[in-house]
Design a protein around this motif. Sequence first.
Motif, short mmCIF file in Angstrom:
data_model
loop_
_atom_site.label_atom_id
_atom_site.label_comp_id
_atom_site.label_asym_id
_atom_site.label_seq_id
_atom_site.Cartn_x
_atom_site.Cartn_y
_atom_site.Cartn_z
N ASP A 57 -12.05 -8.41 28.22
CA ASP A 57 -11.80 -8.19 26.80
C ASP A 57 -12.52 -6.94 26.32
O ASP A 57 -12.02 -6.23 25.46
N ASP A 58 -13.70 -6.67 26.88
CA ASP A 58 -14.39 -5.43 26.53
C ASP A 58 -13.54 -4.25 26.98
O ASP A 58 -13.34 -3.28 26.24
N LEU A 60 -10.25 -4.16 27.48
CA LEU A 60 -9.02 -4.04 26.69
C LEU A 60 -9.31 -3.55 25.28
O LEU A 60 -8.56 -2.75 24.71
N ALA A 61 -10.42 -4.02 24.70
CA ALA A 61 -10.76 -3.63 23.33
C ALA A 61 -11.12 -2.15 23.28
O ALA A 61 -10.75 -1.44 22.35
N ARG A 62 -11.82 -1.70 24.31
CA ARG A 62 -12.31 -0.33 24.28
C ARG A 62 -11.29 0.69 24.77
O ARG A 62 -11.24 1.81 24.30
N THR B 93 -5.20 -10.91 26.76
CA THR B 93 -5.78 -12.09 27.38
C THR B 93 -5.35 -13.36 26.66
O THR B 93 -5.79 -14.46 26.99
N ARG B 113 -8.49 -4.75 15.24
CA ARG B 113 -9.00 -4.16 16.47
C ARG B 113 -10.51 -4.09 16.46
O ARG B 113 -11.17 -4.28 17.49
N TYR B 116 -11.81 -7.41 17.40
CA TYR B 116 -11.70 -7.60 18.84
C TYR B 116 -12.92 -7.01 19.53
O TYR B 116 -13.52 -7.63 20.42
N GLU B 117 -13.32 -5.81 19.08
CA GLU B 117 -14.51 -5.18 19.67
C GLU B 117 -15.74 -6.02 19.40
O GLU B 117 -16.57 -6.23 20.29
N SER B 120 -15.74 -9.00 21.60
CA SER B 120 -16.03 -8.72 23.00
C SER B 120 -17.50 -8.34 23.19
O SER B 120 -18.06 -8.51 24.25
N ASP B 121 -18.13 -7.82 22.12
CA ASP B 121 -19.55 -7.49 22.22
C ASP B 121 -20.44 -8.69 21.97
O ASP B 121 -21.22 -9.10 22.83
N LEU B 124 -18.67 -12.51 23.62
CA LEU B 124 -18.50 -12.55 25.07
C LEU B 124 -19.73 -12.10 25.83
O LEU B 124 -20.00 -12.59 26.92
N LYS B 125 -20.49 -11.15 25.27
CA LYS B 125 -21.63 -10.65 26.05
C LYS B 125 -22.87 -11.50 25.81
O LYS B 125 -23.92 -11.24 26.38
#
Lengths: 180, 161
Positions: A57-58, A60-62, B93, B113, B116-117, B120-121, B124-125
Amino acid sequence: MSRPPGRKQENHKISRELFVLTYGALVAQLCKDYEKDEDVNTCLDRMGYGIGVRLIDDFLARSAVKKCRSYSETTDMIAQVAFKMYLGVTPSVSCSSAAGNEFSLILDKNPLVDFVEELPAERSSLCYCNLLCGVIRGALEMVHLAAEVTFLQDRLKGDAVTEIGITFLRKAEDRKHKRN
Amino acid sequence: VGHAVLAINGAEVNGRLTADGKDVLEFLGNPANYPVSIRFGRHRLSSNEKLMLASMFHSLFAIGSQLSPEVGSSGIEMLETDTFKLHCFQTLTGIKFVVLADPRQAGIDALLRKIYEIYSDFALKNPFYSLEMPIRCELFDQNLKLALEVAEKAGPFGPGS
């Protein structure tokens, strides 16, 4: 951890040495924990899988890439965009089956083995970078592509090149209807 | 439809009981308590209700893309009503980000968007966050709030939600 919200460019750079050392420490600890090379390899693959399912996802997002329409496109994406983005290297891609579902990534340079020349004698079956295989496998799974990813050749084991093999396990056309 | 008593005389109502613990209908039925001011409105959705509505939307989304006369349709991207617009962004995904906003609000695509970033940061991290579970990460909430504030300022009109 008090980190200010919003990312700044300077925060992105950390020492490459630290990263490589951390990976080495991880492998060394696993070697202490497990006697058999296969167990260490499995563990590395599993850890990599856990990273892959989140890293995708990182990525795809980036990178804002469009959906890949074939296994070949997907493999190119992994080699030319993903590897470049995360490891700063670009493996070359070759297709190794007539069916079009088996590919190889040839790694000319691999930062993870910066400080490793060859495996010790008692660890001859160790796949030192097996974490990478797990990462690729986990990432592909999250975009609904089942694949087997293994090291086919490894310079650390005395082979000529380091080669990662990706075998896609389902026909690409089935994917279209499984999207939702 | 869907409206309920939210507050009586300024004090918020707790289910069937007033803030002092008396039964609401009893309190309202006793003329000795008049004049009384009652605030009606829609309840904020509970987490469970949100989950339920989200999974219903997920099904509608799937139906939407199958109904499409064109092959390879994306699924519902926007749902417009007179009081709000629902924007949906599905990642490769399969994760869907849904934003409800004022119909006149612009810049939602960029907001989706950005979210989404942020996901994901900060979700997810975070190694303590398990996939598919509700996100209870402080940094995620902080950054999300920041992104919403930025988006609100950009649009021609106020509230996103």
